[in-house]
Design a protein around this motif. Structure first.
Motif, mmCIF file in Angstrom:
data_model
loop_
_atom_site.group_PDB
_atom_site.id
_atom_site.type_symbol
_atom_site.label_atom_id
_atom_site.label_comp_id
_atom_site.label_asym_id
_atom_site.label_seq_id
_atom_site.Cartn_x
_atom_site.Cartn_y
_atom_site.Cartn_z
ATOM 1 N N GLY A 1 0.790 -1.221 0.000
ATOM 2 C CA GLY A 1 0.000 0.000 0.000
ATOM 3 C C GLY A 1 0.823 1.272 0.000
ATOM 4 N N HIS A 2 2.136 1.150 0.084
ATOM 5 C CA HIS A 2 3.006 2.323 0.146
ATOM 6 C C HIS A 2 3.160 2.936 -1.244
ATOM 7 N N PRO A 3 3.187 4.269 -1.343
ATOM 8 C CA PRO A 3 3.313 4.919 -2.659
ATOM 9 C C PRO A 3 4.607 4.587 -3.411
ATOM 10 N N ASN A 4 5.674 4.218 -2.714
ATOM 11 C CA ASN A 4 6.937 3.871 -3.382
ATOM 12 C C ASN A 4 7.027 2.394 -3.759
ATOM 13 N N PHE A 5 6.002 1.620 -3.416
ATOM 14 C CA PHE A 5 5.983 0.209 -3.833
ATOM 15 C C PHE A 5 5.564 0.193 -5.298
ATOM 16 N N ASN A 6 6.471 -0.253 -6.169
ATOM 17 C CA ASN A 6 6.211 -0.175 -7.601
ATOM 18 C C ASN A 6 6.157 -1.554 -8.255
ATOM 19 N N ASP A 7 5.932 -1.563 -9.562
ATOM 20 C CA ASP A 7 5.814 -2.822 -10.304
ATOM 21 C C ASP A 7 7.104 -3.629 -10.269
ATOM 22 N N LEU A 8 8.249 -2.961 -10.304
ATOM 23 C CA LEU A 8 9.522 -3.675 -10.260
ATOM 24 C C LEU A 8 9.702 -4.378 -8.919
ATOM 25 N N THR A 9 9.305 -3.713 -7.848
ATOM 26 C CA THR A 9 9.398 -4.329 -6.521
ATOM 27 C C THR A 9 8.452 -5.529 -6.431
ATOM 28 N N ALA A 10 7.249 -5.379 -6.960
ATOM 29 C CA ALA A 10 6.295 -6.491 -6.973
ATOM 30 C C ALA A 10 6.847 -7.665 -7.775
ATOM 31 N N PHE A 11 7.443 -7.381 -8.930
ATOM 32 C CA PHE A 11 8.032 -8.432 -9.765
ATOM 33 C C PHE A 11 9.161 -9.136 -9.023
ATOM 34 N N TRP A 12 10.019 -8.371 -8.352
ATOM 35 C CA TRP A 12 11.140 -8.937 -7.598
ATOM 36 C C TRP A 12 10.630 -9.876 -6.507
ATOM 37 N N LEU A 13 9.594 -9.455 -5.781
ATOM 38 C CA LEU A 13 9.014 -10.312 -4.745
ATOM 39 C C LEU A 13 8.368 -11.557 -5.349
ATOM 40 N N GLU B 1 16.737 -10.696 2.861
ATOM 41 C CA GLU B 1 16.929 -9.798 1.729
ATOM 42 C C GLU B 1 15.697 -8.905 1.544
ATOM 43 N N GLU B 2 14.525 -9.479 1.623
ATOM 44 C CA GLU B 2 13.288 -8.702 1.499
ATOM 45 C C GLU B 2 13.171 -7.673 2.616
ATOM 46 N N ASP B 3 13.506 -8.090 3.841
ATOM 47 C CA ASP B 3 13.418 -7.171 4.982
ATOM 48 C C ASP B 3 14.414 -6.022 4.892
ATOM 49 N N LEU B 4 15.456 -6.189 4.130
ATOM 50 C CA LEU B 4 16.429 -5.115 3.943
ATOM 51 C C LEU B 4 16.078 -4.263 2.719
ATOM 52 N N VAL B 5 15.799 -4.911 1.598
ATOM 53 C CA VAL B 5 15.642 -4.202 0.324
ATOM 54 C C VAL B 5 14.319 -3.449 0.217
ATOM 55 N N VAL B 6 13.206 -4.093 0.501
ATOM 56 C CA VAL B 6 11.909 -3.429 0.291
ATOM 57 C C VAL B 6 11.788 -2.171 1.147
ATOM 58 N N PRO B 7 12.138 -2.192 2.427
ATOM 59 C CA PRO B 7 12.077 -0.938 3.194
ATOM 60 C C PRO B 7 12.977 0.166 2.641
ATOM 61 N N VAL B 8 14.133 -0.193 2.057
ATOM 62 C CA VAL B 8 14.982 0.820 1.423
ATOM 63 C C VAL B 8 14.230 1.450 0.254
ATOM 64 N N ILE B 9 13.569 0.632 -0.544
ATOM 65 C CA ILE B 9 12.800 1.143 -1.682
ATOM 66 C C ILE B 9 11.668 2.043 -1.195
ATOM 67 N N LEU B 10 11.004 1.626 -0.137
ATOM 68 C CA LEU B 10 9.894 2.428 0.379
ATOM 69 C C LEU B 10 10.383 3.752 0.949
ATOM 70 N N GLU B 11 11.505 3.741 1.631
ATOM 71 C CA GLU B 11 12.046 4.948 2.258
ATOM 72 C C GLU B 11 12.648 5.907 1.238
ATOM 73 N N TYR B 12 13.364 5.367 0.255
ATOM 74 C CA TYR B 12 14.152 6.219 -0.637
ATOM 75 C C TYR B 12 13.696 6.120 -2.100
#
Length: 193
Positions: A37-49, A177-188
């Motif tokens: 639900g975060h605005p910085n969660f994008n299609d690339l992040t969804a694909f990676w997950l 890896e998910e716990d490190l990477v996704v929050p970085v994407i959401l924050e930055y």
């Protein structure tokens, strides 16, 4: 050739139970339930997950196939084993190369507090390479016995142990890896554009 693990390192893939608290600063700010639900969660992040989900499913499929083989309930074991193992290991290896060469170098400068986390993930990838080779060797041992028309039960049991161990290592790595990477994407997120 078995991969040698450093069990004295509490942050090694074989030993750790999750990311240490000092590397969870962003993970604690962005719980998994809020990611999509975060605005910085994008299609690339969804694909990676989704790719991570595929790796988990393929590993489970391999384990289930070997379990069924040992229960004498999988007549297509050799063909399925060869097909799914090849796809699983090749895709996983390529995925890690893309992360190491392209994605992680973009993330590291964004938050110096997490640099050690990306070092851990890089070490995980090297450790997983050893497990990938061991899994390939075990798979090939079973396939050689099947091709020769010989009993492959002992090799299949050993392979099942490797597949289960690999699943344990892989799940630990993917979760961290998910716990490190996704929050970085959401924050930055804006800085990654």
């Amino acid at each position: 050739m078995a991969y040698i693990h450093d069990m004295t390192d509490p942050l090694s893939l074989d030993a750790r139970k999750g990311l240490p608290e000092h590397l969870r600063v962003l993970a604690d700010m962005y719980p998994r339930t809020d990611w999509r639900g975060h605005p910085n969660f994008n299609d690339l992040t969804a694909f990676w997950l989704e790719r991570h989900g595929m790796f988990r499913q393929l590993n489970d499929l391999l384990v289930e196939g070997s379990e069924k083989r040992l229960d004498r309930a999988n007549p297509r074991y050799g063909r399925e084993l060869q097909h799914y193992t090849s796809m699983f290991l090749n895709q996983l290896h390529g995925h890690h190369r893309i992360e190491d060469d392209h994605y992680f170098p973009q993330f590291i400068p964004l938050d110096s507090r997490l640099a050690q986390g990306f070092e851990i993930l890089d070490r995980d990838h090297h450790a997983l390479d050893g497990h990938i080779h061991a899994l390939a060797e075990g798979t090939n041992a079973v396939l050689r016995r099947i091709a020769a028309g010989e009993d492959d039960e002992a090799e299949a049991r050993a392979l099942l142990d490797r597949q289960r161990a690999f699943r344990s290592f892989l799940h630990r790595h993917l979760e961290d890896e998910e716990d490190l990477v996704v929050p970085v994407i959401l924050e930055y997120g804006a800085a990654l554009s």
